[in-house]
Design an enzyme around this catalytic site. Structure first.
Site, PDB file in Angstrom:
ATOM      1  N   LYS A 109      15.416  10.988-131.673  1.00 41.38           N
ATOM      2  CA  LYS A 109      15.668   9.559-131.868  1.00 41.38           C
ATOM      3  C   LYS A 109      16.121   9.362-133.304  1.00 41.38           C
ATOM      4  O   LYS A 109      15.398   9.695-134.245  1.00 41.38           O
ATOM      5  CB  LYS A 109      14.392   8.750-131.602  1.00 41.38           C
TER       6      LYS A 109
ATOM      7  N   ASP B  43      15.070   0.287-138.018  1.00 37.65           N
ATOM      8  CA  ASP B  43      14.616  -0.465-136.853  1.00 37.65           C
ATOM      9  C   ASP B  43      14.007  -1.797-137.293  1.00 37.65           C
ATOM     10  O   ASP B  43      12.844  -1.863-137.663  1.00 37.65           O
ATOM     11  CB  ASP B  43      13.586   0.356-136.060  1.00 37.65           C
TER      12      ASP B  43
ATOM     13  N   LYS C 183      10.681  -7.520-135.931  1.00 39.00           N
ATOM     14  CA  LYS C 183       9.377  -7.047-136.389  1.00 39.00           C
ATOM     15  C   LYS C 183       8.843  -7.972-137.475  1.00 39.00           C
ATOM     16  O   LYS C 183       9.624  -8.612-138.177  1.00 39.00           O
ATOM     17  CB  LYS C 183       9.527  -5.644-136.999  1.00 39.00           C
TER      18      LYS C 183
ATOM     19  N   ASP D 180      12.721   5.603-138.994  1.00 37.59           N
ATOM     20  CA  ASP D 180      12.732   5.629-137.529  1.00 37.59           C
ATOM     21  C   ASP D 180      13.754   6.630-136.977  1.00 37.59           C
ATOM     22  O   ASP D 180      13.987   6.699-135.777  1.00 37.59           O
ATOM     23  CB  ASP D 180      13.005   4.211-137.001  1.00 37.59           C
TER      24      ASP D 180
ATOM     25  N   ASP E 235      12.702  -4.535-129.444  1.00 42.46           N
ATOM     26  CA  ASP E 235      12.070  -3.596-130.368  1.00 42.46           C
ATOM     27  C   ASP E 235      11.663  -2.295-129.672  1.00 42.46           C
ATOM     28  O   ASP E 235      11.296  -1.329-130.325  1.00 42.46           O
ATOM     29  CB  ASP E 235      10.861  -4.267-131.026  1.00 42.46           C
TER      30      ASP E 235
ATOM     31  N   GLU F 125      13.450   0.030-128.564  1.00 48.59           N
ATOM     32  CA  GLU F 125      14.839   0.505-128.559  1.00 48.59           C
ATOM     33  C   GLU F 125      14.965   2.016-128.518  1.00 48.59           C
ATOM     34  O   GLU F 125      15.972   2.542-128.049  1.00 48.59           O
ATOM     35  CB  GLU F 125      15.574  -0.060-129.781  1.00 48.59           C
TER      36      GLU F 125
ATOM     37  N   ARG G  92      13.508   4.272-126.749  1.00 45.97           N
ATOM     38  CA  ARG G  92      13.601   4.818-125.382  1.00 45.97           C
ATOM     39  C   ARG G  92      14.980   4.564-124.790  1.00 45.97           C
ATOM     40  O   ARG G  92      15.444   5.335-123.950  1.00 45.97           O
ATOM     41  CB  ARG G  92      12.481   4.215-124.526  1.00 45.97           C
TER      42      ARG G  92
HETATM   43  N1  BES Z   1      10.057   2.503-134.203  1.00 43.44           N
HETATM   44  C1  BES Z   1       9.048   1.809-133.510  1.00 43.44           C
HETATM   45  C2  BES Z   1       7.736   2.571-133.437  1.00 43.44           C
HETATM   46  C3  BES Z   1       7.065   2.843-134.740  1.00 43.44           C
HETATM   47  C4  BES Z   1       6.076   2.005-135.205  1.00 43.44           C
HETATM   48  C5  BES Z   1       7.384   3.967-135.463  1.00 43.44           C
HETATM   49  C6  BES Z   1       5.438   2.283-136.386  1.00 43.44           C
HETATM   50  C7  BES Z   1       6.738   4.243-136.655  1.00 43.44           C
HETATM   51  C8  BES Z   1       5.772   3.410-137.114  1.00 43.44           C
HETATM   52  C9  BES Z   1       9.500   1.515-132.086  1.00 43.44           C
HETATM   53  O1  BES Z   1      10.857   1.314-131.922  1.00 43.44           O
HETATM   54  C10 BES Z   1       8.842   0.243-131.675  1.00 43.44           C
HETATM   55  O2  BES Z   1       9.150  -0.759-132.251  1.00 43.44           O
HETATM   56  N2  BES Z   1       7.943   0.323-130.716  1.00 43.44           N
HETATM   57  C11 BES Z   1       7.241  -0.820-130.256  1.00 43.44           C
HETATM   58  C12 BES Z   1       7.255  -0.797-128.757  1.00 43.44           C
HETATM   59  C13 BES Z   1       6.856  -2.092-128.139  1.00 43.44           C
HETATM   60  C14 BES Z   1       7.870  -3.160-128.459  1.00 43.44           C
HETATM   61  C15 BES Z   1       6.757  -1.884-126.649  1.00 43.44           C
HETATM   62  C16 BES Z   1       5.840  -0.762-130.811  1.00 43.44           C
HETATM   63  O3  BES Z   1       5.305   0.341-130.955  1.00 43.44           O
HETATM   64  O4  BES Z   1       5.301  -1.788-131.148  1.00 43.44           O
HETATM   65 ZN    ZN Z   2      12.064   2.297-133.293  1.00 45.23          ZN
HETATM   66 MN    MN Z   3      11.418  -0.697-132.325  1.00 47.18          MN
END
Ligand code: BES
Ligand code: ZN
Ligand code: MN
Length: 498
Positions: free
Chosen positions: A263, A268, A275, A286, A345, A347, A349
């Site tokens: 990824k 992000d 966020k 990210d 968010d 994204e 996946r």
């Molecule tokens: N890049 C984030 C996950 C992340 C969070 C990486 C903290 C490193 C540190 C990912 O894209 C994301 O935003 N995931 C969300 C998923 C949710 C929207 C289902 C999350 O983990 O909150």
């Molecule tokens: Zn992300």
């Molecule tokens: Mn995200």
């Protein structure tokens, strides 16, 4: 602290040095070449060690300044811990890390380290050398030099060993992996204004110098292939997407390749599902999965690994704008599966869905392992001591878990199960891109599995180990480079020449 470190080997006994280092195991006295050094001081070991409270534990130290009889300004006696723990390679990497810290603590400029005895095999000394480098690493290219940084004079460390040739070979081989880890750390640390998608792709292109074939798919090429899931993430950003394919052909021509998919979200923001502001700067990292894949490909090529390997990284930026994807949008991925966006968010996946499908479809790999800073939820489940492992294959999982223990880049397997599919069922499409809070990391993995067929596959959720890493014996910087050593070890121990 000097910004560079140079590691060399020499034979025994040690020559004159600023700082001379010997090791003593738990409950033991100096042995072999270390005993000779100690004898030269004329000091009584029992008396000195008890007065210093030295028990030989990892972290214990006796620091003798200007010792008599020894050609050094300082003699450091370091504890090497229990002798029966010498078998774990990661114990030696940690020992190297701890040594770097001790040398920094006494502001050493050059050091000679005595490493003889049966336990100090070339492979283990190479781990110690790796630990020294990894612990020494700082990302400080945007900071003004500190007055005590001693300019460009490196910290020179000489490892005095009994079998110099074999040790040199082992160090050079292990150093390929260390450099891969450091490349991953550097890429992750780079600010998002400096390292966008194209800049990242250009970094990957540099691997051609090592014999890696690098190919790039641009937006038009991806559109033709139907990668609408990956492209939807990129569409809100001014930065164009890239899919970069790196190939290292070190194995037999017709051997199916090992595939590593990363990824690579260079920043992000969350997109329209923005966020919160606090800590958003961390989302420059990210692309940690893509960085690890790039570092791994560099490592494999540098040490000319006898294996065919593919690295595929999906490079995009997730931004809110008038052209950004919206919650409610429905996309058709390359596989034909339709995806309802419920949270922009989620994204990563979306990027991996197309990257995995493409990799499987085009290369028919022996296995496929993806790395991704995919969910915050993995940190809730596992903290930052283990990355999450999800897999459709018990054998691949067992090999990964073993590589984790050997390198200290540890994994913990979590379940995939059809029952979780319910959480990502969509009212309007085949699936939706988020299952909400419950089992957040598992539903993300479950989503990815929809884009994998029969290929043995593992997903490593590295969100809580790759970034904001807690200080460890081998890393004091923000990004750990997690994944490079792990996967290099997986390849070394199981797939080379096989
Ligand atoms: N890049 C984030 C996950 C992340 C969070 C990486 C903290 C490193 C540190 C990912 O894209 C994301 O935003 N995931 C969300 C998923 C949710 C929207 C289902 C999350 O983990 O909150
Ligand atoms: Zn992300
Ligand atoms: Mn995200």
């Amino acid at each position: 602290m000097p910004s560079r470190i140079e590691i060399a080997t020499a034979s025994l006994p040690p020559a004159a040095a600023g700082t001379l280092v010997i090791y003593v195991a738990e409950g033991a006295a100096p042995e072999g070449a270390a005993a000779e050094v100690w004898q030269a001081t004329g000091l009584d070991w029992a008396r000195v060690s008890s007065a210093a409270g030295f028990k030989g534990k990892q972290g214990n130290a006796i620091d003798l300044v200007a010792p008599a009889g020894v050609a050094a300004d300082r003699l450091l006696v370091l504890g090497s811990g229990k002798a029966d723990q010498d078998g774990a390679l990661s114990a030696w990497t940690d020992r190297g890390g701890s040594l770097a810290a001790k040398l920094a603590g006494v502001k050493a400029r050059n050091a000679a380290v005595v490493l003889d005895g049966e336990a100090a095999t070339p492979a283990r000394v190479a781990e110690l050398a790796a630990g020294l480098k990894l612990r020494h690493y700082r990302f400080d290219r945007y900071k003004a030099p500190k007055p005590d940084d001693n300019g460009d004079t490196p910290l020179a460390v000489t490892l005095h060993v009994s079998d110099r040739d074999a040790t040199d070979k082992a160090i050079a081989d292990r150093d390929a992996t260390t450099s891969g880890t450091i490349l991953a750390r550097d890429l992750i640390h780079q600010p998002p204004n400096v390292l966008g998608t194209l800049e990242f792709a250009a970094e990957a292109e540099k691997l051609t110098a090592l014999g890696v074939e690098v190919e790039q798919l641009d937006e038009t090429a991806m559109r033709k292939l139907g990668m609408n899931s990956l492209l939807a993430v990129a569409q809100g950003s001014a930065r164009p997407p890239r899919l970069v394919i790196m190939r290292w052909n070190g194995g037999k021509t017709d051997d199916a390749p090992l595939a590593f998919v990363g990824k690579g979200v260079v920043f992000d923001s969350g997109g329209i599902s923005l966020k919160p502001g606090l800590g958003m700067e961390d989302m420059k990292g990210d692309m940690g999965g893509a960085a690890a894949v790039t570092g791994l490909m560099q490592a494999l090529a540098t040490r000319k690994a006898r294996v065919n390997a593919i690295g595929v990284i999906g490079l995009v930026e997730n931004m809110p704008s008038g052209s950004a994807m919206r919650p409610g949008d429905i996309l058709t991925a390359m596989s034909g599966t339709t995806i309802e966006i419920v949270n922009t968010d989620a994204e990563g996946r979306l990027v991996l869905a197309d990257a995995l499908w493409y990799t499987q479809d085009r290369f028919n790999p022996r296995f496929m392992i993806n790395l991704a800073t995919l969910t915050g939820a993995i940190g809730v489940a596992l903290g930052n001591d283990h990355a999450g492992l999800f897999s459709n294959d018990d054998d691949l999982s067992a090999k990964l878990l073993a590589a984790g223990l050997a390198t200290g880049e540890k994994l913990w397997r979590l379940p995939l199960a059809a029952a979780y599919d319910k959480l990502i069922e969509s009212r309007f499409a085949d699936i939706k891109n988020s299952g909400g809070r419950p089992a957040g990391s598992i539903t993300a993995a479950q989503f990815l599995q929809r884009f994998v067929n029969e290929t043995p596959w593992a997903h490593l959720d590295i969100a809580s180990v790759a970034l904001a890493s807690p200080s460890s014996e081998t890393n004091q910087s923000w990004a750990s480079g997690f994944g490079v050593a792990l996967l290099d070890r997986l390849v070394r121990d199981n797939f080379e020449g096989k």
